[in-house]
Scaffold this motif. Structure first.
Motif, PDB file in Angstrom:
ATOM      1  N   GLY A 196       0.810  -1.209   0.000  1.00 55.38           N
ATOM      2  CA  GLY A 196       0.000   0.000   0.000  1.00 55.38           C
ATOM      3  C   GLY A 196       0.846   1.263   0.000  1.00 55.38           C
ATOM      4  N   GLU A 197       1.932   1.248   0.763  1.00 61.47           N
ATOM      5  CA  GLU A 197       2.833   2.400   0.802  1.00 61.47           C
ATOM      6  C   GLU A 197       3.477   2.637  -0.553  1.00 61.47           C
ATOM      7  OE1 GLU A 197       4.029   1.610   5.514  1.00 61.47           O
ATOM      8  OE2 GLU A 197       5.459   1.196   3.886  1.00 61.47           O
ATOM      9  N   SER A 198       3.817   1.554  -1.237  1.00 64.19           N
ATOM     10  CA  SER A 198       4.402   1.686  -2.568  1.00 64.19           C
ATOM     11  C   SER A 198       3.379   2.252  -3.549  1.00 64.19           C
ATOM     12  CB  SER A 198       4.903   0.325  -3.063  1.00 64.19           C
ATOM     13  OG  SER A 198       5.600   0.450  -4.287  1.00 64.19           O
ATOM     14  N   GLY A 199       2.130   1.830  -3.395  1.00 61.03           N
ATOM     15  CA  GLY A 199       1.075   2.376  -4.238  1.00 61.03           C
ATOM     16  C   GLY A 199       0.905   3.871  -4.037  1.00 61.03           C
ATOM     17  N   MET A 200       1.017   4.317  -2.785  1.00 59.11           N
ATOM     18  CA  MET A 200       0.911   5.744  -2.506  1.00 59.11           C
ATOM     19  C   MET A 200       2.115   6.498  -3.074  1.00 59.11           C
ATOM     20  SD  MET A 200      -1.961   6.134  -1.164  1.00 59.11           S
ATOM     21  CE  MET A 200      -1.735   7.895  -0.847  1.00 59.11           C
ATOM     22  N   ALA A 201       3.302   5.885  -3.016  1.00 56.15           N
ATOM     23  CA  ALA A 201       4.495   6.516  -3.600  1.00 56.15           C
ATOM     24  C   ALA A 201       4.319   6.695  -5.096  1.00 56.15           C
ATOM     25  CB  ALA A 201       5.730   5.665  -3.312  1.00 56.15           C
ATOM     26  N   TYR A 202       3.663   5.727  -5.728  1.00 50.62           N
ATOM     27  CA  TYR A 202       3.397   5.827  -7.168  1.00 50.62           C
ATOM     28  C   TYR A 202       2.387   6.933  -7.461  1.00 50.62           C
ATOM     29  CZ  TYR A 202       1.859   4.510 -11.848  1.00 50.62           C
ATOM     30  OH  TYR A 202       1.536   4.529 -13.181  1.00 50.62           O
ATOM     31  N   GLN A 203       1.314   6.980  -6.671  1.00 51.85           N
ATOM     32  CA  GLN A 203       0.276   7.983  -6.903  1.00 51.85           C
ATOM     33  C   GLN A 203       0.781   9.402  -6.645  1.00 51.85           C
ATOM     34  OE1 GLN A 203      -3.423   7.169  -4.858  1.00 51.85           O
ATOM     35  NE2 GLN A 203      -3.418   5.022  -5.463  1.00 51.85           N
ATOM     36  N   ASN A 204       1.629   9.558  -5.643  1.00 56.41           N
ATOM     37  CA  ASN A 204       2.066  10.898  -5.236  1.00 56.41           C
ATOM     38  C   ASN A 204       3.304  11.381  -5.993  1.00 56.41           C
ATOM     39  OD1 ASN A 204      -0.007  10.980  -3.336  1.00 56.41           O
ATOM     40  ND2 ASN A 204       1.269  10.081  -1.731  1.00 56.41           N
ATOM     41  N   GLY A 205       3.978  10.487  -6.710  1.00 59.47           N
ATOM     42  CA  GLY A 205       5.194  10.875  -7.409  1.00 59.47           C
ATOM     43  C   GLY A 205       4.957  11.011  -8.906  1.00 59.47           C
ATOM     44  N   ASP A 206       5.835  11.731  -9.571  1.00 56.54           N
ATOM     45  CA  ASP A 206       5.779  11.871 -11.025  1.00 56.54           C
ATOM     46  C   ASP A 206       6.763  10.867 -11.634  1.00 56.54           C
ATOM     47  OD1 ASP A 206       5.634  12.552 -13.647  1.00 56.54           O
ATOM     48  OD2 ASP A 206       6.557  14.541 -13.435  1.00 56.54           O
ATOM     49  N   LEU A 207       6.233   9.745 -12.103  1.00 53.04           N
ATOM     50  CA  LEU A 207       7.069   8.706 -12.690  1.00 53.04           C
ATOM     51  C   LEU A 207       6.895   8.632 -14.207  1.00 53.04           C
ATOM     52  CD1 LEU A 207       6.577   7.706  -9.596  1.00 53.04           C
ATOM     53  CD2 LEU A 207       7.520   5.572 -10.458  1.00 53.04           C
ATOM     54  N   SER A 208       6.426   9.702 -14.818  1.00 51.50           N
ATOM     55  CA  SER A 208       6.163   9.685 -16.254  1.00 51.50           C
ATOM     56  C   SER A 208       7.425   9.401 -17.060  1.00 51.50           C
ATOM     57  CB  SER A 208       5.541  11.012 -16.698  1.00 51.50           C
ATOM     58  OG  SER A 208       6.361  12.106 -16.310  1.00 51.50           O
ATOM     59  N   LYS A 209       8.550   9.978 -16.651  1.00 57.19           N
ATOM     60  CA  LYS A 209       9.809   9.756 -17.358  1.00 57.19           C
ATOM     61  C   LYS A 209      10.250   8.302 -17.236  1.00 57.19           C
ATOM     62  CE  LYS A 209      14.669  11.234 -17.382  1.00 57.19           C
ATOM     63  NZ  LYS A 209      15.674  12.140 -16.746  1.00 57.19           N
ATOM     64  N   GLU A 210      10.139   7.750 -16.016  1.00 61.46           N
ATOM     65  CA  GLU A 210      10.554   6.372 -15.781  1.00 61.46           C
ATOM     66  C   GLU A 210       9.625   5.380 -16.495  1.00 61.46           C
ATOM     67  OE1 GLU A 210      12.298   9.005 -12.870  1.00 61.46           O
ATOM     68  OE2 GLU A 210      10.206   8.684 -13.445  1.00 61.46           O
ATOM     69  N   GLN A 211       8.328   5.687 -16.491  1.00 63.03           N
ATOM     70  CA  GLN A 211       7.384   4.823 -17.183  1.00 63.03           C
ATOM     71  C   GLN A 211       7.628   4.818 -18.687  1.00 63.03           C
ATOM     72  OE1 GLN A 211       3.530   6.284 -15.560  1.00 63.03           O
ATOM     73  NE2 GLN A 211       3.183   4.165 -15.014  1.00 63.03           N
ATOM     74  N   ALA A 212       7.951   5.976 -19.239  1.00 64.91           N
ATOM     75  CA  ALA A 212       8.227   6.063 -20.671  1.00 64.91           C
ATOM     76  C   ALA A 212       9.442   5.222 -21.039  1.00 64.91           C
ATOM     77  CB  ALA A 212       8.444   7.519 -21.075  1.00 64.91           C
ATOM     78  N   ALA A 213      10.474   5.270 -20.188  1.00 68.66           N
ATOM     79  CA  ALA A 213      11.679   4.478 -20.444  1.00 68.66           C
ATOM     80  C   ALA A 213      11.369   2.989 -20.392  1.00 68.66           C
ATOM     81  CB  ALA A 213      12.760   4.835 -19.430  1.00 68.66           C
ATOM     82  N   ALA A 214      10.559   2.583 -19.413  1.00 67.42           N
ATOM     83  CA  ALA A 214      10.183   1.173 -19.311  1.00 67.42           C
ATOM     84  C   ALA A 214       9.349   0.753 -20.515  1.00 67.42           C
ATOM     85  CB  ALA A 214       9.412   0.935 -18.023  1.00 67.42           C
ATOM     86  N   GLY A 215       8.457   1.631 -20.964  1.00 66.58           N
ATOM     87  CA  GLY A 215       7.630   1.323 -22.125  1.00 66.58           C
ATOM     88  C   GLY A 215       8.429   1.188 -23.408  1.00 66.58           C
ATOM     89  N   ARG A 216       9.517   1.935 -23.515  1.00 67.16           N
ATOM     90  CA  ARG A 216      10.374   1.796 -24.698  1.00 67.16           C
ATOM     91  C   ARG A 216      11.131   0.471 -24.687  1.00 67.16           C
ATOM     92  NH1 ARG A 216      11.350   7.322 -23.571  1.00 67.16           N
ATOM     93  NH2 ARG A 216      13.237   6.786 -22.393  1.00 67.16           N
ATOM     94  N   ALA A 217      11.467   0.008 -23.494  1.00 65.17           N
ATOM     95  CA  ALA A 217      12.280  -1.204 -23.379  1.00 65.17           C
ATOM     96  C   ALA A 217      11.467  -2.486 -23.525  1.00 65.17           C
ATOM     97  CB  ALA A 217      13.012  -1.214 -22.046  1.00 65.17           C
ATOM     98  N   MET A 218      10.239  -2.499 -22.982  1.00 61.61           N
ATOM     99  CA  MET A 218       9.498  -3.753 -22.959  1.00 61.61           C
ATOM    100  C   MET A 218       7.999  -3.500 -22.960  1.00 61.61           C
ATOM    101  SD  MET A 218      10.450  -4.705 -19.007  1.00 61.61           S
ATOM    102  CE  MET A 218      10.062  -3.572 -17.667  1.00 61.61           C
ATOM    103  N   SER A 219       7.263  -4.501 -23.381  1.00 64.80           N
ATOM    104  CA  SER A 219       5.802  -4.471 -23.356  1.00 64.80           C
ATOM    105  C   SER A 219       5.330  -5.491 -22.335  1.00 64.80           C
ATOM    106  CB  SER A 219       5.228  -4.796 -24.737  1.00 64.80           C
ATOM    107  OG  SER A 219       5.631  -3.829 -25.688  1.00 64.80           O
ATOM    108  N   CYS A 220       4.453  -5.082 -21.424  1.00 66.95           N
ATOM    109  CA  CYS A 220       4.064  -5.940 -20.306  1.00 66.95           C
ATOM    110  C   CYS A 220       2.548  -6.014 -20.165  1.00 66.95           C
ATOM    111  CB  CYS A 220       4.657  -5.415 -18.998  1.00 66.95           C
ATOM    112  SG  CYS A 220       6.462  -5.362 -18.952  1.00 66.95           S
ATOM    113  N   SER A 221       2.106  -7.101 -19.565  1.00 67.89           N
ATOM    114  CA  SER A 221       0.699  -7.284 -19.246  1.00 67.89           C
ATOM    115  C   SER A 221       0.314  -6.417 -18.056  1.00 67.89           C
ATOM    116  CB  SER A 221       0.438  -8.751 -18.907  1.00 67.89           C
ATOM    117  OG  SER A 221       1.064  -9.091 -17.663  1.00 67.89           O
TER     118      SER A 221
END
Length: 258
Positions: A218-243
């Protein structure tokens, strides 16, 4: 992309799963052998009946001095339609050994002495499928081994064209570090399917997020909601496609002494 992934996986399997030098050296805490077995409860049996066998299994494990730990994963937020193989099961047994040599020793011990626990387990569950995997820690938030109920997120992933496992790892490390800065205690793993894997898992791997407690998830979920991870998510999306993520509750079954 397939050639790059297969080359990477072959290197990992040849070094992590068959090299005598690896099995003889000190344990590498960031690589490990994984055993997954799907279990279906017998009529009238449930999770508590399985967990009641922990002491019996502990006696068996200690008698053989095996290097093996295990947990029981219970689907919580999971669509069985997402499973790559048999869907008719209730819980997932996850076993860990430091390397393939230690796992082989554990299997040998079971084949020789398993009668001391087989009847008890057979009265509770029926095994359906077993898959072996090679696992590595991509990012570790804590060094301690969780000994309480936790939570695990799984995703099935494939590399995108012209991407490598190194690029996928870098993306996950960047995201994990950002989440940790926001209070997350989650660790990130990659698990590479081996013997017993479903054909649909060809060229795929599991991206795993493990949490030492349900509260930590739950704490990790809140860290995700409260943080700006758009840059990190974009990098992950370029590297791999996930379910989509699949969430399991994790119960300790046997934790070996270290």
């Amino acid at each position: 992309m397939k050639k790059v992934f297969l080359k990477t996986l072959l290197i990992l399997m040849s070094v992590g799963l068959s090299s005598p030098a690896i099995t003889e050296q000190a344990d590498d805490p960031d690589t490990f052998q994984v055993e997954t077995t799907t279990m279906k409860f017998n009529s009238g049996k449930d999770l508590q009946d399985l967990l009641s066998l922990r002491r019996k299994f502990s006696e068996f494990a200690k008698s053989g001095e095996i290097k093996f730990s295990s947990r029981i994963l219970v689907p919580w937020a999971v669509s069985k339609a997402a499973f790559p193989d048999n869907q008719d099961w209730d819980v997932l047994w996850i076993g860990f050994s430091p390397n393939i040599g230690d796992y082989a020793d554990t299997l040998s011990c079971y084949l020789k002495n398993g009668d001391m626990i087989n009847a008890d387990f057979d009265g509770v569950r029926t095994n359906t499928d077993t898959t072996l995997m090679y696992g590595e820690v991509v990012f570790r938030a804590e060094r301690s081994v969780p000994e309480e109920n936790g939570a695990v997120l799984f995703r099935t992933c494939r590399l995108n064209d012209k991407q490598t496992m190194d690029s996928a790892k870098k993306a996950i490390v960047a995201m994990s570090e950002k989440l940790k800065a926001g209070g997350s205690k989650g660790s990130s793993h990659f698990w590479y399917p081996g013997p017993g894997a479903a054909p649909s898992m060809q060229d795929a791997f599991l991206s795993v997020r493990a949490f030492p407690s349900v509260e930590a998830w739950g704490e990790s979920g809140m860290a995700y909601q409260n943080g700006d991870l758009s840059k990190e998510q974009a990098a992950a999306g370029r590297a791999m496609s996930c379910s989509a993520h699949r969430l399991y509750l994790s119960y300790p079954f046997y934790v070996r002494e270290r």
